[in-house]
Structure formats: C-alpha cells, structure tokens
Design an enzyme around this catalytic site. Structure first.
Site, short mmCIF file in Angstrom:
data_model
loop_
_atom_site.label_atom_id
_atom_site.label_comp_id
_atom_site.label_asym_id
_atom_site.label_seq_id
_atom_site.Cartn_x
_atom_site.Cartn_y
_atom_site.Cartn_z
N ASP A 229 39.34 8.70 44.43
CA ASP A 229 40.75 8.41 44.19
C ASP A 229 40.91 7.37 43.11
O ASP A 229 40.04 6.58 42.90
CB ASP A 229 41.39 7.95 45.50
CG ASP A 229 42.87 7.80 45.36
OD1 ASP A 229 43.51 7.40 46.33
OD2 ASP A 229 43.39 8.07 44.28
N LYS B 242 49.69 4.05 40.56
CA LYS B 242 49.13 2.75 40.15
C LYS B 242 49.27 2.54 38.64
O LYS B 242 49.27 1.42 38.16
CB LYS B 242 47.67 2.64 40.57
CG LYS B 242 47.51 2.45 42.08
CD LYS B 242 46.06 2.57 42.52
CE LYS B 242 45.98 2.39 44.05
NZ LYS B 242 44.72 2.87 44.62
N GLY C 52 50.68 8.76 45.66
CA GLY C 52 49.35 8.19 45.82
C GLY C 52 48.97 7.33 44.62
O GLY C 52 49.82 6.76 43.94
N SER C 53 47.69 7.28 44.35
CA SER C 53 47.16 6.32 43.36
C SER C 53 47.57 6.62 41.93
O SER C 53 47.39 5.77 41.07
CB SER C 53 45.65 6.27 43.46
OG SER C 53 45.28 5.79 44.73
N VAL C 54 48.08 7.79 41.65
CA VAL C 54 48.60 8.05 40.29
C VAL C 54 49.70 7.03 39.98
O VAL C 54 49.87 6.61 38.84
CB VAL C 54 49.13 9.50 40.18
CG1 VAL C 54 49.85 9.71 38.86
CG2 VAL C 54 47.98 10.50 40.31
#
Lengths: 731, 156
Positions: free
Chosen positions: A731, A326, A322-324
């Site tokens: 998030d 990014k 997920g967004s981690v």
C-alpha cells in the site's frame, strides 16, 4: 271607394317587419358574431383536427465521434411493421402469419396474437432493417395482402458494442437519450422533427394529393468527445484482464485524464453492457444472481441489475480512497510548510489518537523515516502526524479547495457527491483517519482530478468529455475549452509531489508500476470498506507520466478483489503499468533507457543454422548469449530458441547438430512465487530460458505468472516468459 | 325707281340641293356568321389548349414532384442501409478484434525493446576558438574606401 293602405300604414308595417326580422335573426347573427370573432381560434383548431392529418417525420439523431472523428454512435432509418387486423381477410390470415414470422424471425404464436386483435393498428415488430423491410414489401405485393404497413423509424447503432458504453449511454424506443452522453446532450442530438400536414377524408384516410405541406426535419447536432478510441481500448483491455485475474466481486474502474486540460481520454468500468441491447444483462455473475431469485422477485431484481450495469461507476460510485489520498495530505502539509526539511518520524506499527489505536499496515513498524520515506512506505502513523500538524481547519480548507465537497461538474449524468466530515464535525480521530484516506468517501473522478492538480503546477482543472459540437454538415459550431477552477497549491509543492511520486515507483510501494525507459510517478491505496464486509477491500493505484513534464494521469480501482492479494500496490499497480506501457508510446512519449536498463534489455536470437558449431558459438557470444551444443555433427541443424525470438542477455541457446538429438524435450517446472534468482536457476536447471516481464526494480520480486503451464513438455532451450511483481508493494 | 337694283349685287345664295346619298348595303349576313363561328372556334381552341396546357403542366409537375419524393425516399433508405452496413463493417474492424486477430491468428506480438536500436549521439565536450575578426575589418575597410571614392567623385 276604398283606397289601399295609407302611407302611414305602409310605414308602420315596414317598421314592424324590420323589428320582427331583427328580433328573429338576432340570435343566429349574435351566435355567428360570437363564433367568428371571439371563438374563431377554437373552431379553427377543431376543424384542423378533424380535417387535417399530421404525420411527424423523425429527425435524424446526431452522430457521436471520438476525438479522431471515429463514429461511436450513429443513427439510420429502420421500419416499424404493423398490420390492420380488421382488414385482414380470413383466408389471408395463415399466409400472413407464416410470411411475417419467417421474415421477421418471430414465433407464429406472437404474430397470431396480433392478427386476432380487434383493432386497425397492431405493431408486429419495431426497428426492422432495410433487407427485411424490402422482403415485407415484396411479400405484401406478391400475396396481395393490403393490411401490412411499414412506417419509417430510426435506430441507433453502436458499432463497437460494449466499447465506451458507460460514457455513451443508450437511447430508448423513441430515440430519446436515456443515459450517458446520449441523455446529457439529448437536446443537441435529437434535432427537430418535421411534419407532413395533409387533408384526410371522412374515414381518416390520408389524401396526399391535395393540401399536403411538408416541413423538413432539422437533423440533430453531432458531438466530438475528448475520448481517444485507442486509449479507451487500452483501458478496457487491461480492466477486463484485471476483472478476471483478480476474481473481482464488484467492479473495476479506470480513468485516463490529461492533467493539463482536464480532458478525459479514456474511462471505463467493468462489468458493463452493450448499448445496442441495453436491457439485456451482460455480466455472467449478474445472470447467475437472476437465475437464483424467485419468479416474483425476478422483475425487481432485473431492474436492479440493469441499473447496476448502466451506472458509470467512475462518477456515480463513492469509495474510501485509502492511501492514494496521502498525495493530497502531503500537498497540504508542503503548501502550508508544516513539514520541516529535517523532519523524521519513528513508526512502531501503530499510534494512539484520543485513546484509539490506529495501526500501520506494517505491524512491526517502519522505524525511522523521513517524510519521503513515509510517503514511499505509505506509513499511516506518519500521515496521522502530518494531518495533526496541518490541523482540522486547514485540512478542510484544502479538502474543499481540491474539489471534494462539490461535484466536479463533468458533462455526464448521474455524478454523485461524496460523503465527508466538515471542519465542524472533524475531531482528532476523524482527522487522523481522513489523513490516510479512510472515513471520507469520494468519487474516482474527484480523486483523479485532484491528483492531476497536484502534478500540473497546482491547477485544479474541470474534467470534461465533450470537446466540440457539430452541425448537420459536421462543421464545428461550439468548442469546449479547458476550464481552470482554481490554483490550489503552489508550483513548488507540485514539483515536490512529482518527486515523491516518482521515488515511490522507483523504490517504494509503487514499484509494480515501473516500466523500463519511462519516468512514472504513482501512489497505491488499499482501503477498507467500513460499511461493508470487514474483509472487503478496494485496491487502487494512481500514476502520472512522464514525470519531467506530466501529461497523463491513470487511476485504476479494483472493488473487492478475491484473488491472491487485495493490495493496491500488488494488483492495481500492474494494471496501471499495462495501461501506461500502451498509452505512452501511443501519445509519442519514447522510452529513454538508463545505462543500467540498457544492459537489461532483451536480445534477439540470430539464426546460426548451417553454421559450424564454433562459428555459431562465436556469433551468439558476441550478442551476450551462452551456448549449449548437443550432438557431434559438423553443422547446426536446429536451434532453440529459434531465430528472431528474444531472450534475456546471458540466456542459453541450444544448438542441435544431429537429427537424433533434435527431439530432446524437458518438463516445465512451476516457478510461481519464486524470486528472480530462484526462478532463473530453476528454469536453467530444467534446460529452459527465461524472459522477464513485469517489474524488475525494487527487490523482493516474485513470479506471479509464467507463460507455459507447469508440467508441460517443451523443447530444451524454450523461452519461458515469467511475470514478476514486487510482494512488498502493498500500500 | 332706284338706279341700281341692289339685289343684283347682293351675294347670291346658292342653294345646294342636298341629295341623299344612298347607302349601298351589301348582303353580308352569311359571311359574318361564318367569321364569327371561325373566331369562336379559334378562341375556344386557344382557351381549351391553354387550359389543357395548364392542367398538363400541373399534372407533369405533380408527377415529377412525386417522382422526386419517391427517389428521395429511396435515397434516404439506401443511405440508411449504407450506414447500417458501415456500422457492421466497423464492428468487425474494431481495435479489439484487430488486436485479437493479430495476436491469435497471425501470431504478431507487441514491439519488443530489442527491436529498437538505440544510438548514443552525445558527444564529448570540446572547445571551439572563435576566429579573428578579419572579415569584419576587411569589410569595414572596403566600405570606407568606397565611401571616400564616392565623395571624391561627388566633389565633396
């Protein structure tokens, strides 16, 4: 006159005799030569097998210590109780059954089964400790039953139960390592068994006096882990709370890593198990699942549940980050200079990629954003654009460089490799989804290792768990040093990432990880499980501190939460904050409060008992506290809150000056879901004081929990602790 | 007739009579047998004693070795028991149990931020003027004078 045989005759007779003798004895002599010269080793072995008794002597298994030399796993001698059923006299059977079953806490039926066997060797119970072994000896002496024997064995003790179970692993019945460190370092830990070689008589009985030779066993080597017992405790404590509070269906996983060296300071997954009884199912949900299956399926299902609880999910389970992720995408873009300084992007809530609509988590869109804004807001369309600029080839180059295409090589068994798109397989749509952390699957250990590289100056370090190997006298014989795999991004990029992450915790999606007095950076993630239930989510959060000189990284993953939220910024960030608030002071990082934070610090209520109301009021006002006086007496006889309690500045201390007014009680209202101002007002109106916990920055905080149940009767002025989360930190 | 009887001047051969010396043989048969017996007995005694000592030595060594083995086994068993008890103690003294006892039984709480008093030690900016190099000049002057005095004494 006839004479005797002639000389020639004698000679001929002699020759014939020699020939007969030679021919007659040639076969046995030839056989002897064959046996002695050519088959001697075979017959020597046969003779040894027949004449000698070889009794193995188990070596003591090495001890496993934490980094501060606290023993986490240690072996000690125990005994196996066995009997020779054929040697048990009929008259002694019942005595033997009653005695053994009582001493060993076994059912008489189980002992009876062994006693009735037709053999000379039946094990009654293994791993019997000294007090019981002594009782068995006394029992055998008292009753005169010679058919009871005790054989020395070894038992592995894990004194702290489930503590660090997924790292330590466990041993089998023959003291061999079966999982975790016990298995990975089995060759060091097990030592070399000794032997007692002795003659045996025709009945196979041991003859210790003659021909006995002892070969001493060589004790196993010890291990010192990088794990810190205290940090491990903090991780496990907060994971256990998170597992219950969020009604987690699958698991929660947490890792604490030293970003500069790659040492794992703490690692845990819940639910786990007790390595003292590894085959016992520990988790209540698993027990319920087993209770629901049929008898035919029970065995198979039990094996599945056992494998599940033994598995170290931090290294064996893959997930969509997920967004981690990014953070990694941002590092790529910054290192490749793909984002100019005045970069802006307009988020309308979605973007189109090759005809596919890809949505942002904020359906109304974030509007105009800089790169930093997009990072703080965790804006998917912005990161799709960033990924497009990086390009497939560079994306995969960095993906590989950060170690996602290979196992990290951590010294634990069962590490899995993720599932990912290569540059050849990645089209625009795949690149888009990979840019914001979907589609590719990695392990938690790969994620935290890569994050550490982005904040430590760009160095990808190899994670490891064993620091030193010791000999049997606890002298260090081998030390594992940090291994730098490669420099993946520049120091400049690393500094920028640190800044981005810190801003995210200060005022972005990571505010629920904020702790007053500490500079913490972080990033949240909420991933869909594309191959599972469409509503299933994995909430995660990674944090690094202190941001002026990053020392530790903490990653928490919550797999399928079924509580009030499934967003990483909402439910995983507070868990990370809890771990950080315990770990940072422990490792010597002191809080440094800003002036604004100092003003928000709680105040300790002084004692004003026996003072006049006026004097008490002055004393309390000086501390920044307000006063409410009840009654018209001359002196204060009771105060709420009591002396020594802490309340926020501007809190109200209720002073009682008369006996009859000292029993005033109020009802606690429900404050859940209220904002800071609403909760404060409601509590004040109810005659209560509030103490704030949880995040206090970022705005939009709401009460997630309160220390006293709604409807409870308490004394007026009682301090209610209310915990806030930031509901916008999704998030 | 010869003048001299040369036979008179010839060396006379003295004939010695070899008397057979008579050996006096004492009657020792009885003494000899007694001595031999005594020697035999003594020798046998010495041999027996030596054999006995050797056997006793071996027996004593074996017994001592058995005793040592037995005591070592007992020591190992007791050490194992000590490990077992230590593990039980460690279990009761785990951090988790200590924290539970401290919070639930003793009512202790984590250190609050108000319990730490923060002191601001930062000071205002200030200017410090460096003092003149008086000391240095004085020192130099003194050394120079001393040097000249030395030269004067040395006659240079």
């Amino acid at each position: 006159m006839a004479k005797g045989p002639s000389k020639i005759m004698k000679t001929r007779m002699f020759i014939i005799l020699v020939l007969i003798t030679f021919v007659g004895f040639s076969f046995p002599i030839g056989n002897l030569v064959k046996i002695q010269m050519f088959e001697s080793s075979f017959y020597r072995t046969q003779a040894a097998d027949q004449q000698l008794l070889d009794i193995p002597v188990n070596a003591k298994r090495g001890t496993i210590f934490d980094r501060n030399l606290k023993a986490l796993a240690q072996s000690a001698s125990v005994w196996t109780v066995f009997i020779s059923p054929k040697d048990v006299a009929e008259k002694d059977k019942q005595t033997l059954i009653n005695g053994l079953s009582e001493i060993l806490s076994m059912s008489p039926e189980d002992v009876l089964k062994s006693v009735n066997k037709d053999s000379y060797y039946e094990i009654i119970k293994r791993k019997v400790e000294k007090p019981q072994a002594d009782q068995i000896r006394d029992f055998a002496l008292k009753t005169g039953i010679n058919a009871i024997y005790l054989a020395e064995d070894s038992k592995r003790y894990y004194p702290y139960g489930t503590f660090a179970s997924t790292i330590l692993g466990f041993t089998g019945i023959d003291n061999q390592g079966l999982d975790g460190i016990e298995a990975y370092y089995d060759s060091y830990l097990k030592g070399v068994p000794g032997r007692i070689v002795s003659a045996k008589n025709a009945l196979g009985a041991y003859m210790p006096v003659r021909y006995e030779k002892q070969y001493e066993p060589k004790e196993g080597q010890g291990l010192v882990l990088t794990i810190d017992e205290v940090i491990q405790h903090f991780v496990e404590k907060h994971l256990e709370i998170a597992y219950v509070e969020n009604k987690v269906k699958e698991k929660v996983t947490g890792i604490v890593m030293d970003v500069k060296t790659g040492e794992i300071l703490g690692m845990s997954s819940k639910p786990d198990y007790d390595p003292n009884q590894p085959f016992v199912i520990y988790n209540e949900d698993a027990k319920e699942r087993l209770a629901a299956v049929s008898a035919e399926q029970l065995r198979e299902q039990t094996t599945i549940e056992q494998q599940k609880q033994w598995r170290n999910k931090a290294i064996s389970d893959i997930y969509e980050p997920g967004s981690v992720f990014k953070v990694i995408t941002s590092s790529m873009a910054l290192d490749e200079n793909k984002v100019e300084e005045n970069f802006t992007y307009v988020c309308t809530g979605y973007t189109m990629v090759e005809g596919h609509k890809m949505r942002c988590h904020k359906s109304t869109g974030h509007g105009i954003q800089t790169f930093l804004d997009g990072f703080k807001n965790s804006c998917n369309p912005l990161f799709i654009e960033i990924g497009r600029r990086v390009g497939t080839e560079s994306f995969f180059k960095y993906f590989k460089g950060f170690g996602f295409t290979k196992k990290t090589g951590i010294d634990l068994p069962g590490e899995e490799l993720g599932v990912f798109y290569t540059d050849k397989q990645m089209g625009p749509v795949e690149l888009a989804s990979c840019s914001f952390g979907q589609s590719n699957k990695i392990t938690p250990i790969q994620m935290i290792t890569a994050i550490s590289a982005t904040v430590n100056g760009g160095n990808l370090m190899k994670p490891y768990v064993v620091k030193q190997i010791l000999d049997e006298n606890n002298n260090v014989i081998k030390t594992n040093y940090p291994v730098k795999v490669r420099q993946i991004v520049s120091e400049e990029t690393s500094k920028t990432i640190c800044y981005f992450m810190e801003e995210t915790v200060k005022s972005g999606g990571g505010v629920n990880a904020h702790i007053m007095g500490y500079r913490i950076g972080g990033k949240s993630g909420t991933a869909e499980k594309l191959d599972g239930d469409e509503n299933a989510r994995i909430a995660s959060f990674v944090a690094v501190a202190p941001m002026d000189d990053p020392q530790i990284a903490v990653l928490v993953l919550i797999d399928e939460p079924r509580g009030f939220s499934s967003y990483g910024g909402t439910i995983a960030a507070p868990v990370v904050a809890g771990i950080m608030s315990d770990v940072l002071p422990y490792i010597g990082v002191e809080p440094k409060y800003t002036a604004e934070e100092l003003a928000k610090l709680d105040v300790k209520v002084p004692s004003v008992i026996d003072k006049t109301p006026h004097l008490a009021q002055t004393s309390l006002n000086q501390k920044g506290l307000k006063v409410r006086v009840v009654g018209s007496g001359n002196n204060v006889i009771k105060q709420v809150p009591e002396a020594g309690q802490s309340i926020s500045r501007n809190g109200v201390v209720v002073l009682y000056t008369e006996e009859k007014s000292a029993e005033e009680t109020v009802t606690v209202p429900s404050l859940i879901g209220l904002s800071v101002e609403q909760a404060n007002q409601a509590a004040t109106n109810a005659g209560l004081n509030v103490k704030l916990a949880g995040t206090t920055v970022g705005g939009q905080q709401v009460v997630q929990k309160q220390s006293h149940e709604p409807g409870q009767k308490v004394a007026r002025g009682t301090v209610i602790t209310i915990t806030f989360i930031n509901k916008n930190a999704t998030d | 007739m010869e003048a001299y009887n040369l036979e008179l001047f010839a060396p006379k051969q003295i004939n010695y009579e070899v008397k057979e010396k008579l050996k006096v043989i004492e009657n020792t048969s009885e003494k000899t047998s007694k001595r031999m017996v005594f020697q035999f007995v003594v020798l046998a005694g010495v041999v027996l004693a030596t054999v006995f000592m050797l056997i006793y030595n071996q027996v004593a060594i074996t017994e001592a070795a058995n005793k040592i083995t037995g005591l070592n086994k007992e020591l190992a068993a007791l050490q194992s028991d000590q490990t077992r008890i230590e593990m039980q103690i460690e279990n009761k003294m785990s951090i988790k149990k200590i924290e539970e006892y401290a919070t639930e039984q003793l009512g202790l709480v984590k250190l609050e931020n108000y319990q730490i008093k923060y002191v601001d030690i930062t000071k205002e900016d200030k200017i410090e003027i460096a003092s003149p190099k008086l000391d240095n000049d004085l020192q130099k002057g003194f050394l120079s004078v001393f040097q000249k005095f030395k030269e004067y004494i040395a006659g240079n």
